[in-house]
Write an enzyme that holds these catalytic residues in place. Structure first.
Site, PDB file in Angstrom:
ATOM      1  N   GLY A  29       0.836  -1.201   0.000  1.00 11.72           N
ATOM      2  CA  GLY A  29       0.000   0.000   0.000  1.00 11.72           C
ATOM      3  C   GLY A  29       0.860   1.236   0.000  1.00 11.72           C
ATOM      4  CG  ASN A 103      -3.867  -6.644   5.077  1.00  8.92           C
ATOM      5  OD1 ASN A 103      -3.200  -7.642   4.920  1.00  8.92           O
ATOM      6  ND2 ASN A 103      -4.512  -6.085   4.063  1.00  8.92           N
ATOM      7  N   GLY A 104      -7.229  -5.917   5.284  1.00 16.49           N
ATOM      8  CA  GLY A 104      -8.329  -6.779   4.858  1.00 16.49           C
ATOM      9  C   GLY A 104      -9.570  -5.959   4.606  1.00 16.49           C
ATOM     10  CB  CYS A 237      -5.896 -14.004  -0.282  1.00 16.43           C
ATOM     11  SG  CYS A 237      -5.782 -13.072  -1.818  1.00 16.43           S
ATOM     12  CE1 TYR A 243       0.980  -6.860  -9.062  1.00 17.09           C
ATOM     13  CE2 TYR A 243      -0.378  -6.482  -7.127  1.00 17.09           C
ATOM     14  CZ  TYR A 243       0.435  -5.997  -8.117  1.00 17.09           C
ATOM     15  OH  TYR A 243       0.722  -4.666  -8.179  1.00 17.09           O
ATOM     16  CB  SER A 284       4.511  -8.906  -9.853  1.00 15.72           C
ATOM     17  OG  SER A 284       3.989  -8.341 -11.034  1.00 15.72           O
ATOM     18  CG  ASP A 346       1.992  -9.447 -16.403  1.00 18.30           C
ATOM     19  OD1 ASP A 346       2.556  -9.472 -15.294  1.00 18.30           O
ATOM     20  OD2 ASP A 346       1.422  -8.430 -16.841  1.00 18.30           O
ATOM     21  CG  ASP A 347       1.335 -10.667 -11.922  1.00 11.39           C
ATOM     22  OD1 ASP A 347       0.245 -10.278 -11.480  1.00 11.39           O
ATOM     23  OD2 ASP A 347       2.219  -9.893 -12.342  1.00 11.39           O
ATOM     24  CB  CYS A 383     -11.208  -9.208  -4.367  1.00  9.01           C
ATOM     25  SG  CYS A 383     -10.681  -9.672  -2.701  1.00  9.01           S
ATOM     26  CB  CYS A 434     -10.070 -16.990  -0.474  1.00  3.51           C
ATOM     27  SG  CYS A 434     -11.339 -15.985  -1.321  1.00  3.51           S
ATOM     28  CB  CYS A 437     -10.429 -13.085  -7.801  1.00  3.56           C
ATOM     29  SG  CYS A 437      -8.871 -13.937  -7.500  1.00  3.56           S
TER      30      CYS A 437
HETATM   31  P1  5GP Z   1      -4.179  -4.931 -16.770  1.00  2.00           P
HETATM   32  O1  5GP Z   1      -3.840  -5.455 -18.125  1.00  2.00           O
HETATM   33  O2  5GP Z   1      -5.209  -5.723 -16.066  1.00  2.00           O
HETATM   34  O3  5GP Z   1      -4.513  -3.472 -16.820  1.00  2.00           O
HETATM   35  O4  5GP Z   1      -2.872  -4.985 -15.873  1.00  2.00           O
HETATM   36  C1  5GP Z   1      -2.254  -6.196 -15.540  1.00  2.00           C
HETATM   37  C2  5GP Z   1      -1.064  -5.881 -14.678  1.00  2.00           C
HETATM   38  O5  5GP Z   1      -1.517  -5.329 -13.431  1.00  2.00           O
HETATM   39  C3  5GP Z   1      -0.230  -7.091 -14.328  1.00  2.00           C
HETATM   40  O6  5GP Z   1       1.094  -6.801 -14.721  1.00  2.00           O
HETATM   41  C4  5GP Z   1      -0.294  -7.224 -12.812  1.00  2.00           C
HETATM   42  O7  5GP Z   1       0.996  -7.488 -12.275  1.00  2.00           O
HETATM   43  C5  5GP Z   1      -0.781  -5.891 -12.338  1.00  2.00           C
HETATM   44  N1  5GP Z   1      -1.677  -5.979 -11.188  1.00  2.00           N
HETATM   45  C6  5GP Z   1      -2.454  -7.009 -10.793  1.00  2.00           C
HETATM   46  N2  5GP Z   1      -3.127  -6.704  -9.685  1.00  2.00           N
HETATM   47  C7  5GP Z   1      -2.782  -5.462  -9.334  1.00  2.00           C
HETATM   48  C8  5GP Z   1      -3.158  -4.615  -8.243  1.00  2.00           C
HETATM   49  O8  5GP Z   1      -3.931  -4.962  -7.350  1.00  2.00           O
HETATM   50  N3  5GP Z   1      -2.567  -3.373  -8.227  1.00  2.00           N
HETATM   51  C9  5GP Z   1      -1.696  -2.962  -9.198  1.00  2.00           C
HETATM   52  N4  5GP Z   1      -1.169  -1.733  -9.109  1.00  2.00           N
HETATM   53  N5  5GP Z   1      -1.330  -3.748 -10.229  1.00  2.00           N
HETATM   54  C10 5GP Z   1      -1.872  -4.981 -10.304  1.00  2.00           C
HETATM   55 MG    MG Z   2       2.760  -6.569 -13.215  1.00  2.00          MG
END
Ligand code: 5GP
Ligand code: MG
Length: 456
Positions: A29, A103-104, A237, A243, A284, A346-347, A383, A434, A437
């Site tokens: 955060g 947190n949560g 989670c 991520y 990530s 990518d994650d 979520c 969990c 999502c």
């Molecule tokens: P999208 O294509 O959905 O706009 O972006 C995907 C990217 O957002 C991925 O690279 C992933 O690592 C990142 N991402 C996933 N969850 C979150 C989040 O909760 N916050 C932020 N800032 N990035 C996220």
């Molecule tokens: Mg990313």
């Protein structure tokens, strides 16, 4: 999502330890942060908007004297982005004051709010304040009050709380968000959202705070208490593994790095492709990218360099800069990409707004083919338990098929890791996670949130 830490360090400056602990949790955060410290008699606190390093200086930290501290760094999920929603929250009760960091995300905030005395006024807009007021109004000792809260609050809550002379750490009966505890070699305890914060402050990992467990720590030592709820099952989670958590943290005895590496290897087995090189979107997806390269036998390259200092800025770019999109954050390594068939790991794809820009950036840098590989299944559901994951309308996989998503991203191929492959990589059992999502089935969310039907 948020990062929290709690310190009990007799004879030491706990606020300083909390400060460096929060530094290690800053990825959880970046919106606001704060520390409250107690010296056996008084609780003092400071909090503000922004990054931990920008909020505190020597003078401010020096004012937070005492051997007990709790700290918080916030990423808003419920409640707007204003300083009154920053934490720790300070509350007064007839048995003394306390500071509280959460947190949560609660899923029965309205019910808890209605149970509060009609004379209670809420200053903030967050679920956290409702929970803190529930503690204020509960009867008995602080331990009794916390146990009461565990019996009535639903949702995700990992919490550190300090009174003038005690530290408490507790976790919801589902164990959604992480929380762990360590010891200082010269005496005392440190609690943190993630284990990566412990070595930073010289503490040694001991164990996780268990779901439904209340830990009470005084200068005499630590005690553990349990609250059992019939309606609770374990529900860690999955997005922490995908991520959120730092790769150098450990969850349930397994390194996050190794879990992500295993996701990448499994992804290479499930979605192989004829290509020349493998890269990951930093930071990530790097362990997953290395896993994919190892399993496929293709060389791992750096295709994008991320600017470390961009973070979350409060100055928004102008229209011209915004249209350049991801170029504020990433520059391509043209020499590694030109003429290559590139596997891009990518994650996750959440909204699907940054992914097409990245594919475009790689093509402009000369990549001949772009094969997107994602180390999670499609994220199809919001979520309600603390990740700012967007609504059904915003989630690309809730509205489009995989082939439609491929077209929108502009990739030559797209492969997502299977749910079974993901679960296997974490070393966990499906029934203790969990997966809301990914599946739309949540462990503790009221049925008001009906999952939406799949598009395919
Ligand atoms: P999208 O294509 O959905 O706009 O972006 C995907 C990217 O957002 C991925 O690279 C992933 O690592 C990142 N991402 C996933 N969850 C979150 C989040 O909760 N916050 C932020 N800032 N990035 C996220
Ligand atoms: Mg990313």
């Amino acid at each position: 999502m948020c990062g929290i830490t709690g310190i009990m360090a007799p004879g030491r400056d706990a606020a300083r330890l909390a400060y460096f602990g929060l530094y290690a949790l800053q990825h959880r955060g970046q919106e606001s942060a704060g520390i409250a410290a107690a010296d056996g008699g008084t609780i003092r606190s400071h909090k503000d908007m922004g990054l931990i390093g920008a909020i505190f200086d020597e003078e401010l930290l020096g004012q937070l004297s005492g051997h007990i501290a709790v700290g918080h760094t916030r990423y808003s999920t419920t409640g707007s982005s204003v300083v009154v929603n920053a934490q720790p929250l300070l509350e007064s009760t007839e048995i003394g004051d306390f500071a509280f960091a959460h947190n949560g995300n609660l899923t029965n905030t309205d019910e808890l709010r209605e149970a509060l005395s009609p004379t209670t006024t809420l200053q903030a807009t967050s679920d956290s304040e409702v929970m803190a007021k529930t503690i204020v109004e509960a009867p008995g000792t602080m331990l009794d009050r916390i146990k009461h809260v565990l019996g009535v609050a639903r949702g995700a809550y990992s919490i550190v709380l300090c009174t003038k002379d005690e530290l408490y750490a507790f976790r919801d009966p589902w164990g959604v968000r992480p929380l762990c505890i360590g010891t200082f070699p010269d005496g005392g305890y440190a609690v943190a959202s993630e284990s990566c914060a412990l070595p930073t402050i010289g503490a040694q990992y001991m164990r996780e705070v268990e779901r439904g467990e209340v830990i009470r720590i005084t200068s005499q030592g630590m005690e553990s208490h349990r609250v059992v709820r019939e309606d609770a099952r374990p529900a860690t989670c999955m997005f922490e593994y995908i991520y959120f958590a730092r790769p150098d943290s450990t969850l349930n005895g397994r390194s996050i790095y190794m879990a992500r590496y295993a996701m990448g290897r499994e992804l290479a087995k499930e979605h192989p492709v004829d290509a020349d090189v493998v890269m990951a979107i930093p930071d990530s997806a790097v362990p997953g990218g290395i896993g994919y390269a190892t399993e496929s036998g293709l060389p791992y390259i750096e295709g994008l360099i991320k600017n470390r200092y961009i973070g979350r800025t409060f100055i928004s770019p102008d229209q011209n800069m915004r249209s350049r999109g991801v170029q504020l954050k990433f520059n391509p390594v043209i020499e590694n990409l030109q003429g290559q068939r590139v596997v891009v790991v990518d994650d996750s794809i959440v909204r699907g707004t940054t992914t097409p820009r990245i594919v475009n950036l790689l093509r402009e840098a000369g990549a001949k083919e772009v094969h997107l590989r994602i180390t999670s299944p499609p994220i199809k559901h919001p979520c309600y338990l603390g990740v700012d994951m967007a609504t059904y309308d915003e989630l690309i996989a809730a509205n489009y098929t995989i082939e439609e998503i491929r077209l929108k991203t502009g990739a030559d191929s797209l492969g997502y890791l299977s749910l079974n492959g993901l679960i296997a990589a974490t070393g966990r059992k499906r029934e203790e996670m969990c997966l809301g999502c990914l599946t739309g089935t949540y462990p503790n969310v009221p049925l008001a949130h009906e999952p939406r039907e799949d598009v395919g």
